[in-house]
Design a protein around this motif. Structure first.
Motif, PDB file in Angstrom:
ATOM      1  N   CYS A 155      28.832 -62.087 -42.235  1.00 49.95           N
ATOM      2  CA  CYS A 155      28.376 -62.938 -43.335  1.00 49.95           C
ATOM      3  C   CYS A 155      29.582 -63.702 -43.902  1.00 49.95           C
ATOM      4  O   CYS A 155      30.619 -63.095 -44.182  1.00 49.95           O
ATOM      5  N   CYS A 158      29.985 -62.261 -47.840  1.00 50.41           N
ATOM      6  CA  CYS A 158      30.447 -60.913 -48.184  1.00 50.41           C
ATOM      7  C   CYS A 158      31.154 -60.208 -47.024  1.00 50.41           C
ATOM      8  O   CYS A 158      31.719 -59.137 -47.206  1.00 50.41           O
ATOM      9  N   CYS A 178      24.227 -63.142 -44.764  1.00 49.48           N
ATOM     10  CA  CYS A 178      23.382 -61.973 -44.487  1.00 49.48           C
ATOM     11  C   CYS A 178      22.118 -61.999 -45.357  1.00 49.48           C
ATOM     12  O   CYS A 178      21.961 -62.857 -46.217  1.00 49.48           O
TER      13      CYS A 178
HETATM   14 ZN   LIG Z   1      26.524 -61.301 -47.219  1.00 44.29          ZN
END
Ligand SMILES: [Zn+2]
Length: 246
Positions: A155, A158, A178
């Protein structure tokens, strides 16, 4: 006014006045340039078939200081990619390559790897009759060499691993997010199959000769085209034409 000799791929030509043309070229030694081909529209011009779209040529170019437009003195055909364009799908593919090259390749920046990639893709279109993998391969490496290939596995927000289902891509963004980070993002699920990625890391000719196209090629191509449109900051005309033709 130095005369330079360079290999080049003719992206397109435009009419200029009565007898001349402007040629948009991706050259090996000078990067992407535009040059006036004087007399190129005459029936018996010294350029012959060398200025047909996507011809691989040896061009002799005068550099003119402080001028955008160069002057082509002569061009000799090395290899033609014209006959393959009798097949309408291949013709559209060829136009797509020219459009993407004009939109994405910076002017006056030589890039030997990109030049070799372009030739390999043209040869594969010519000899395999396949369109999907050559274009996918072109897009993948163009994006990678230009430095904006996203991380397919994590992602971008994050850093979490995306897993087999892939991530979400929102048009206009530069990477995948994500399930958690996608909140509020109007995107679509995108994954680039490992077999597709592995194929892109083989020599193109060998990939096509030795294997069938793996599942996921079209999906990957669509994603790469989204990325290219985002970076070029415009819609690709030939992309829409190809989607209609399928
Ligand atoms: Zn994420």
């Amino acid at each position: 006014m130095p005369l330079r000799e360079t290999e080049a791929i003719v992206l397109r030509t435009y009419r200029l006045a009565e007898a001349d043309k402007i040629a948009s070229l991706f050259t090996r030694q000078m990067g992407r340039v535009r040059a006036v081909a004087a007399g190129a529209r005459r029936t018996k011009s010294r350029y012959g078939a060398a200025l047909e779209p996507l011809s691989h040529v040896r061009a002799f170019i005068f550099e003119r200081e402080h001028r955008d437009l160069l002057r082509m003195n002569a061009a000799e055909l090395i290899e033609s990619f014209f006959d393959m364009q009798k097949d309408y799908r291949v013709q559209l593919a060829a136009q797509y390559l020219a459009e993407v090259a004009e939109g994405m390749i910076p002017e006056r920046e030589p890039n030997d790897r990109l030049f070799r990639l372009f030739l390999a893709v043209l040869r594969s279109l010519k000899h395999s009759g396949e369109v999907t993998r050559p274009l996918l391969y072109f897009d993948y490496w163009l994006i990678r060499l230009a430095g904006f290939l996203p991380d397919f596995d994590h992602c971008q927000n994050c850093g979490r691993a995306l897993g087999e289902r892939g991530g979400f891509y929102a048009p206009g963004s530069e990477g995948l997010v994500c399930d958690t980070c996608r909140t509020g993002v109007a995107g679509q699920r995108v994954s680039v199959a490992p077999a597709v990625r592995a194929g892109c890391h083989k020599p193109l000719e060998r990939w096509i000769a030795e294997e069938k196209a793996p599942a996921g090629c079209r999906e990957a191509r669509r994603f790469f085209e989204d990325l290219i449109e985002t970076h070029a900051e415009r819609k690709l005309v030939t992309r829409a034409m190809m989607e209609e033709a399928v």
